[in-house]
Design a protein around this motif. Structure first.
Motif, PDB file in Angstrom:
ATOM      1  N   ASN A 205       0.870  -1.202   0.646  1.00 62.72           N
ATOM      2  CA  ASN A 205      -0.026  -0.350  -0.025  1.00 62.72           C
ATOM      3  C   ASN A 205       0.747   1.486  -0.217  1.00 62.72           C
TER       4      ASN A 205
ATOM      5  N   PRO B 211      -2.560   7.525   0.540  1.00 60.88           N
ATOM      6  CA  PRO B 211      -3.035   7.776   2.004  1.00 60.88           C
ATOM      7  C   PRO B 211      -3.682   6.303   2.643  1.00 60.88           C
ATOM      8  N   VAL B 212      -3.857   5.513   1.384  1.00 60.92           N
ATOM      9  CA  VAL B 212      -3.963   3.639   2.209  1.00 60.92           C
ATOM     10  C   VAL B 212      -2.758   3.291   3.628  1.00 60.92           C
TER      11      VAL B 212
ATOM     12  N   GLU C  43      -0.517   5.273   4.873  1.00 57.38           N
ATOM     13  CA  GLU C  43      -0.898   6.603   6.026  1.00 57.38           C
ATOM     14  C   GLU C  43      -1.673   6.404   6.865  1.00 57.38           C
ATOM     15  N   GLU C  44      -3.373   5.946   6.481  1.00 60.82           N
ATOM     16  CA  GLU C  44      -4.703   5.310   7.295  1.00 60.82           C
ATOM     17  C   GLU C  44      -3.876   3.574   7.625  1.00 60.82           C
ATOM     18  N   SER C  45      -3.103   3.073   7.046  1.00 63.45           N
ATOM     19  CA  SER C  45      -2.324   1.436   8.007  1.00 63.45           C
ATOM     20  C   SER C  45      -1.944   2.162   9.348  1.00 63.45           C
ATOM     21  N   ARG C  46      -0.666   3.187   8.977  1.00 65.09           N
ATOM     22  CA  ARG C  46       0.164   3.195   9.860  1.00 65.09           C
ATOM     23  C   ARG C  46      -0.760   3.539  11.321  1.00 65.09           C
ATOM     24  N   HIS C  47      -1.676   4.805  10.984  1.00 73.08           N
ATOM     25  CA  HIS C  47      -2.637   4.858  12.291  1.00 73.08           C
ATOM     26  C   HIS C  47      -3.374   3.592  12.869  1.00 73.08           C
ATOM     27  N   ILE C  48      -3.534   2.898  12.063  1.00 71.57           N
ATOM     28  CA  ILE C  48      -4.363   1.809  12.697  1.00 71.57           C
ATOM     29  C   ILE C  48      -3.416   1.009  13.307  1.00 71.57           C
TER      30      ILE C  48
ATOM     31  N   SER D  84      -2.745   2.381  16.686  1.00 70.04           N
ATOM     32  CA  SER D  84      -3.898   2.173  17.366  1.00 70.04           C
ATOM     33  C   SER D  84      -4.346   1.186  18.309  1.00 70.04           C
TER      34      SER D  84
END
Length: 87
Positions: free
Chosen positions: A8, A11-12, A14-19, A22
């Motif tokens: 990925n 943005p995908v 980046e979203e994976s990193r945030h997930i 978390s």
């Protein structure tokens, strides 16, 4: 999610990193609760702040981990099981 394996970008990714951050924070809170730590790191991320009321003295926490029997997902399964063991 393992970013190199998923390939990925943007943005995908980046979203994976945030997930991933978390989930790591959630694991830290569950670990602290399990070991009755003096400090519970709820403020580490939005997910743990939102779930804070559910971690109260009367609450129960269940961690469900998805694993795969396929050899090609062995590393991902091992990482998931290590996460569950740590939490």
């Amino acid at each position: 999610e393992r970013l190199p394996a998923s390939e990925n970008t943007g943005p995908v990714a980046e979203e994976s990193r945030h997930i991933n951050l978390s989930l790591s924070a959630l694991g830290s809170v569950i670990h602290a609760l399990r070991h009755r730590a003096n400090h519970l790191p709820y403020r580490t991320c939005l997910l743990t702040r939102l779930l804070e009321p559910f971690f109260g003295s009367n609450g129960r926490v269940l961690l469900c981990v998805c694993v795969s029997p396929e050899q090609r997902f062995a590393q991902e399964t091992l990482c998931s099981l290590n996460f569950a063991d740590r939490a």
